[in-house]
Design an enzyme around this catalytic site. Structure first.
Site, PDB file in Angstrom:
ATOM      1  N   LYS A  22       0.828  -1.208   0.000  1.00  0.00           N
ATOM      2  CA  LYS A  22       0.000   0.000   0.000  1.00  0.00           C
ATOM      3  C   LYS A  22       0.860   1.255   0.000  1.00  0.00           C
ATOM      4  O   LYS A  22       0.634   2.172  -0.788  1.00  0.00           O
ATOM      5  CB  LYS A  22      -0.897   0.018   1.244  1.00  0.00           C
ATOM      6  CG  LYS A  22      -1.561   1.359   1.481  1.00  0.00           C
ATOM      7  CD  LYS A  22      -2.374   1.388   2.745  1.00  0.00           C
ATOM      8  CE  LYS A  22      -1.635   1.894   3.963  1.00  0.00           C
ATOM      9  NZ  LYS A  22      -1.395   3.343   3.991  1.00  0.00           N
ATOM     10  N   ASN A  23       1.850   1.279   0.902  1.00  0.00           N
ATOM     11  CA  ASN A  23       2.629   2.514   1.062  1.00  0.00           C
ATOM     12  C   ASN A  23       3.519   2.806  -0.137  1.00  0.00           C
ATOM     13  O   ASN A  23       4.051   3.906  -0.262  1.00  0.00           O
ATOM     14  CB  ASN A  23       3.466   2.465   2.341  1.00  0.00           C
ATOM     15  CG  ASN A  23       2.601   2.695   3.571  1.00  0.00           C
ATOM     16  OD1 ASN A  23       1.420   3.031   3.450  1.00  0.00           O
ATOM     17  ND2 ASN A  23       3.172   2.512   4.753  1.00  0.00           N
ATOM     18  N   ARG A  96      -4.090  10.621   4.365  1.00  0.00           N
ATOM     19  CA  ARG A  96      -3.008  11.601   4.486  1.00  0.00           C
ATOM     20  C   ARG A  96      -2.069  11.653   3.286  1.00  0.00           C
ATOM     21  O   ARG A  96      -1.672  12.714   2.852  1.00  0.00           O
ATOM     22  CB  ARG A  96      -2.104  11.186   5.653  1.00  0.00           C
ATOM     23  CG  ARG A  96      -2.386  11.675   6.962  1.00  0.00           C
ATOM     24  CD  ARG A  96      -1.248  11.258   7.872  1.00  0.00           C
ATOM     25  NE  ARG A  96      -0.023  11.982   7.543  1.00  0.00           N
ATOM     26  CZ  ARG A  96       0.194  13.224   7.888  1.00  0.00           C
ATOM     27  NH1 ARG A  96      -0.692  13.887   8.568  1.00  0.00           N
ATOM     28  NH2 ARG A  96       1.318  13.815   7.549  1.00  0.00           N
ATOM     29  N   CYS A 120      -4.758   8.827   9.683  1.00  0.00           N
ATOM     30  CA  CYS A 120      -4.656   8.077  10.932  1.00  0.00           C
ATOM     31  C   CYS A 120      -4.433   9.002  12.124  1.00  0.00           C
ATOM     32  O   CYS A 120      -3.685   9.968  12.039  1.00  0.00           O
ATOM     33  CB  CYS A 120      -3.470   7.107  10.864  1.00  0.00           C
ATOM     34  SG  CYS A 120      -3.892   5.503  10.240  1.00  0.00           S
ATOM     35  N   ARG A 125       1.545  14.428  13.379  1.00  0.00           N
ATOM     36  CA  ARG A 125       1.827  14.229  11.954  1.00  0.00           C
ATOM     37  C   ARG A 125       1.725  15.495  11.096  1.00  0.00           C
ATOM     38  O   ARG A 125       0.878  15.603  10.221  1.00  0.00           O
ATOM     39  CB  ARG A 125       0.922  13.138  11.386  1.00  0.00           C
ATOM     40  CG  ARG A 125       1.077  11.831  12.116  1.00  0.00           C
ATOM     41  CD  ARG A 125       0.347  10.723  11.433  1.00  0.00           C
ATOM     42  NE  ARG A 125       1.146  10.081  10.419  1.00  0.00           N
ATOM     43  CZ  ARG A 125       0.744   9.011   9.747  1.00  0.00           C
ATOM     44  NH1 ARG A 125      -0.428   8.507   9.954  1.00  0.00           N
ATOM     45  NH2 ARG A 125       1.522   8.465   8.850  1.00  0.00           N
ATOM     46  N   PRO A 126       2.596  16.459  11.340  1.00  0.00           N
ATOM     47  CA  PRO A 126       2.574  17.672  10.525  1.00  0.00           C
ATOM     48  C   PRO A 126       3.179  17.458   9.135  1.00  0.00           C
ATOM     49  O   PRO A 126       3.708  16.379   8.851  1.00  0.00           O
ATOM     50  CB  PRO A 126       3.425  18.646  11.338  1.00  0.00           C
ATOM     51  CG  PRO A 126       4.327  17.792  12.148  1.00  0.00           C
ATOM     52  CD  PRO A 126       3.646  16.477  12.357  1.00  0.00           C
ATOM     53  N   VAL A 127       3.082  18.492   8.278  1.00  0.00           N
ATOM     54  CA  VAL A 127       3.678  18.390   6.938  1.00  0.00           C
ATOM     55  C   VAL A 127       4.684  19.518   6.704  1.00  0.00           C
ATOM     56  O   VAL A 127       4.971  19.875   5.571  1.00  0.00           O
ATOM     57  CB  VAL A 127       2.599  18.387   5.817  1.00  0.00           C
ATOM     58  CG1 VAL A 127       1.848  17.079   5.805  1.00  0.00           C
ATOM     59  CG2 VAL A 127       1.645  19.565   5.967  1.00  0.00           C
ATOM     60  N   ASP A 128       5.214  20.067   7.799  1.00  0.00           N
ATOM     61  CA  ASP A 128       6.140  21.200   7.663  1.00  0.00           C
ATOM     62  C   ASP A 128       7.368  20.859   6.808  1.00  0.00           C
ATOM     63  O   ASP A 128       7.830  21.674   6.009  1.00  0.00           O
ATOM     64  CB  ASP A 128       6.569  21.717   9.053  1.00  0.00           C
ATOM     65  CG  ASP A 128       7.097  20.615   9.953  1.00  0.00           C
ATOM     66  OD1 ASP A 128       6.617  19.458   9.817  1.00  0.00           O
ATOM     67  OD2 ASP A 128       7.981  20.872  10.785  1.00  0.00           O
ATOM     68  N   LEU A 129       7.873  19.628   6.944  1.00  0.00           N
ATOM     69  CA  LEU A 129       9.072  19.270   6.173  1.00  0.00           C
ATOM     70  C   LEU A 129       8.763  19.165   4.677  1.00  0.00           C
ATOM     71  O   LEU A 129       9.602  19.490   3.835  1.00  0.00           O
ATOM     72  CB  LEU A 129       9.656  17.930   6.652  1.00  0.00           C
ATOM     73  CG  LEU A 129      10.096  17.859   8.108  1.00  0.00           C
ATOM     74  CD1 LEU A 129      10.731  16.504   8.398  1.00  0.00           C
ATOM     75  CD2 LEU A 129      11.080  18.977   8.428  1.00  0.00           C
ATOM     76  N   ASP A 311       5.017   0.487  12.008  1.00  0.00           N
ATOM     77  CA  ASP A 311       3.767  -0.099  11.507  1.00  0.00           C
ATOM     78  C   ASP A 311       3.588  -1.556  11.908  1.00  0.00           C
ATOM     79  O   ASP A 311       2.568  -2.167  11.592  1.00  0.00           O
ATOM     80  CB  ASP A 311       3.708   0.015   9.970  1.00  0.00           C
ATOM     81  CG  ASP A 311       3.337   1.423   9.527  1.00  0.00           C
ATOM     82  OD1 ASP A 311       3.053   2.265  10.379  1.00  0.00           O
ATOM     83  OD2 ASP A 311       3.337   1.668   8.301  1.00  0.00           O
ATOM     84  N   ARG A 403      -8.388   0.012   4.916  1.00  0.00           N
ATOM     85  CA  ARG A 403      -7.479   0.951   4.260  1.00  0.00           C
ATOM     86  C   ARG A 403      -6.188   0.243   3.831  1.00  0.00           C
ATOM     87  O   ARG A 403      -5.547   0.679   2.881  1.00  0.00           O
ATOM     88  CB  ARG A 403      -7.114   2.100   5.216  1.00  0.00           C
ATOM     89  CG  ARG A 403      -8.271   3.065   5.453  1.00  0.00           C
ATOM     90  CD  ARG A 403      -7.787   4.290   6.181  1.00  0.00           C
ATOM     91  NE  ARG A 403      -6.465   4.643   5.692  1.00  0.00           N
ATOM     92  CZ  ARG A 403      -5.463   5.060   6.439  1.00  0.00           C
ATOM     93  NH1 ARG A 403      -5.619   5.205   7.730  1.00  0.00           N
ATOM     94  NH2 ARG A 403      -4.309   5.347   5.914  1.00  0.00           N
TER      95      ARG A 403
END
Ligand code: UD1
Length: 429
Positions: A22-23, A96, A120, A125-129, A311, A403
């Site tokens: 999946k990933n 996400r 999830c 779980r930010p997206v700053d990077l 995981d 999922r």
């Protein structure tokens, strides 16, 4: 909402084929944005997450066709015309990783407006990077009302980007953006997860120039356009690891096929230490355990690849609930990723959690009970515990499970597990 009922006590005997990862699939799907030629992905898992992303790609004007070809399940992406570069909240919040369409949309068209993600509930779980990397490549970025509006009218340009810490998502996102940027991009402290290698190799097959594969420094020489390609998705190491743990928990002998033993080495090392017999094969592993013999408690700490995968932490905790002694489990990747512990306790497990550390005191038996899935990997850990819990365990909110696990009841059922799906009404997930 669907639920899954497990009647505990059956040992497992048989074969389970591992699906495509999946990933990896969802990042490879995002790569279809980068080319106006057909991209054909084989060994594709059919999951809620791939369905969500397929819907999003269609919204951009990409034709997405799912078929059952000679190599199994495949999906063809035809992105001749990109008609929209808008990713609405309703679609991005479902998963996400769909946020990762931002970089390729920018690379291909020079602009995009993408909702900030949901997904999830495991930590902040930010997206700053991700945004830091895209800005470094020359994108102008504005945040407004939950959306990221990004522009690079003259195209993205190569940049040297050093991530302050390792992020799988940010590495993949920067890679997807850099392949069409002008000049050279260097990604330092890049993640080395096998799914990143899979994405990089597919991009190379599409004509991208990438060096440093499987290392923590990727060097990308931008090209002006990419071709289509045929690509087979790497096996899902998390699905494979989950079934390996399921077999160890229930006892018996299960052969996992269409997988790769090397991808779950950190897990199988710990399983062997606990007393499980694991034999690597050409396309997977054989997991064997005498159900009459109790496993030994062992400690694990989650780490970036090739360390023990976060995981697989919930599944391993389930295994440790009935082992002899105390197992200390440290979670270093995501804060707040022990939400499965109180659910396991409902089955009789003895677990105490303090900050990023869980202590599991093995008990002799678990007892079936109704439990609730809280995230994708947590839901499979409850199924695993249910395999040995006396009586019936019913896992609610299995949309989390859907999922990431393809035909779970069928795969476990084929080995003798008594797992049934109870169909719910009005399930929108
Ligand atoms: C990916 C995987 C997920 C896996 C995780 C770690 C997918 C869809 N998901 O998630 O299954 O559990 O890798 O192997 O492939 N972080 C920031 N800022 C950012 C990005 C991340 O602070 O911009 C933090 C996160 O909150 C977390 C850590 O970095 O604490 C690692 O996250 P990351 O590797 O990015 O995980 P994901 O890509 O979200």
């Amino acid at each position: 909402m669907d639920r899954i009922a497990i009647q505990g006590g059956a040992t497992l005997h048989g074969e389970i084929p591992v699906s495509g990862a999946k990933n990896s699939a969802i990042k490879l799907m995002a790569a279809s944005i980068l080319t106006n030629q057909p991209l054909r992905l084989t060994n594709m898992p059919r999951l809620a997450d791939t369905r969500f992303l397929g819907q999003l790609l269609r919204q951009f004007g990409i034709e997405v066709t799912e078929t059952d070809g000679p190599d199994g399940q495949e999906t063809l992406f035809d992105g001749r015309d990109i008609r929209s570069t808008f990713a609405p909240y309703e679609l991005v919040r479902q998963m996400r990783a769909s946020f990762n369409v931002l970089g390729p949309l920018l690379g291909r068209t020079g602009h995009a407006k993408v909702s900030l993600p949901g997904g999830c509930t495991i930590g902040a779980r930010p997206v700053d990077l991700h945004l830091m990397a895209l800005s470094a490549m020359g994108a102008s970025i504005e945040l407004e009302e939950g959306y990221v509006s990004a522009h690079a009218p003259k195209g993205l340009r190569g940049a040297e980007i050093e991530f302050p810490f390792v992020s799988v998502g940010a590495t993949e996102h920067a890679l997807l953006a850099a392949v069409l940027a002008r000049g050279t991009t260097v990604l330092k402290r890049a993640a080395r997860e096998p799914e990143i290698g899979d994405l990089a190799r597919c991009l190379i097959a599409m004509g991208a120039r990438i060096e440093g594969l499987d290392t923590d420094q990727l060097v990308i020489e931008g090209v002006t356009s990419l071709n289509g390609a045929d690509w087979s998705v790497i096996p899902d190491r998390i699905e494979m690891g989950s079934y390996a743990v399921a077999a160890a928990m229930a006892g018996g002998e299960v052969r996992l096929t269409k997988g790769r033993a090397d991808l779950i080495q950190a897990l199988t090392d710990k399983m062997v230490e606990a007393g499980v017999e694991v034999t690597p094969t050409d396309d997977g592993v054989i997991v064997k355990r005498d159900p009459k013999q109790r496993l030994k408690a062992v400690d694990v700490t989650t780490e970036i690849y090739p360390g023990f995968a976060t995981d697989l932490q919930a599944q391993f905790m389930a295994l440790m609930t009935t082992a002899e002694g105390e197992s200390v489990i440290n979670e270093t990747i995501f804060e707040n990723r022990f939400m499965h512990a109180p659910e396991l306790a409902r089955l009789g497990a003895d677990i105490s959690v303090h900050a990023g550390e869980a202590r599991v005191q093995g008990v002799e038996t678990l007892t079936g009970a109704p439990v609730m899935a809280t995230d994708l990997r947590a839901s499979v850990c409850l199924v695993i515990a249910g395999l040995v819990a006396e009586g019936q365990t019913v896992v609610d909110r299995v949309y989390h499970l859907d999922r990431g696990f393809e035909r779970l009841e069928e795969k476990l059922g084929a080995c003798g597990a008594q797992v049934t799906r109870l169909k719910g009404e009005g399930d929108e997930h």
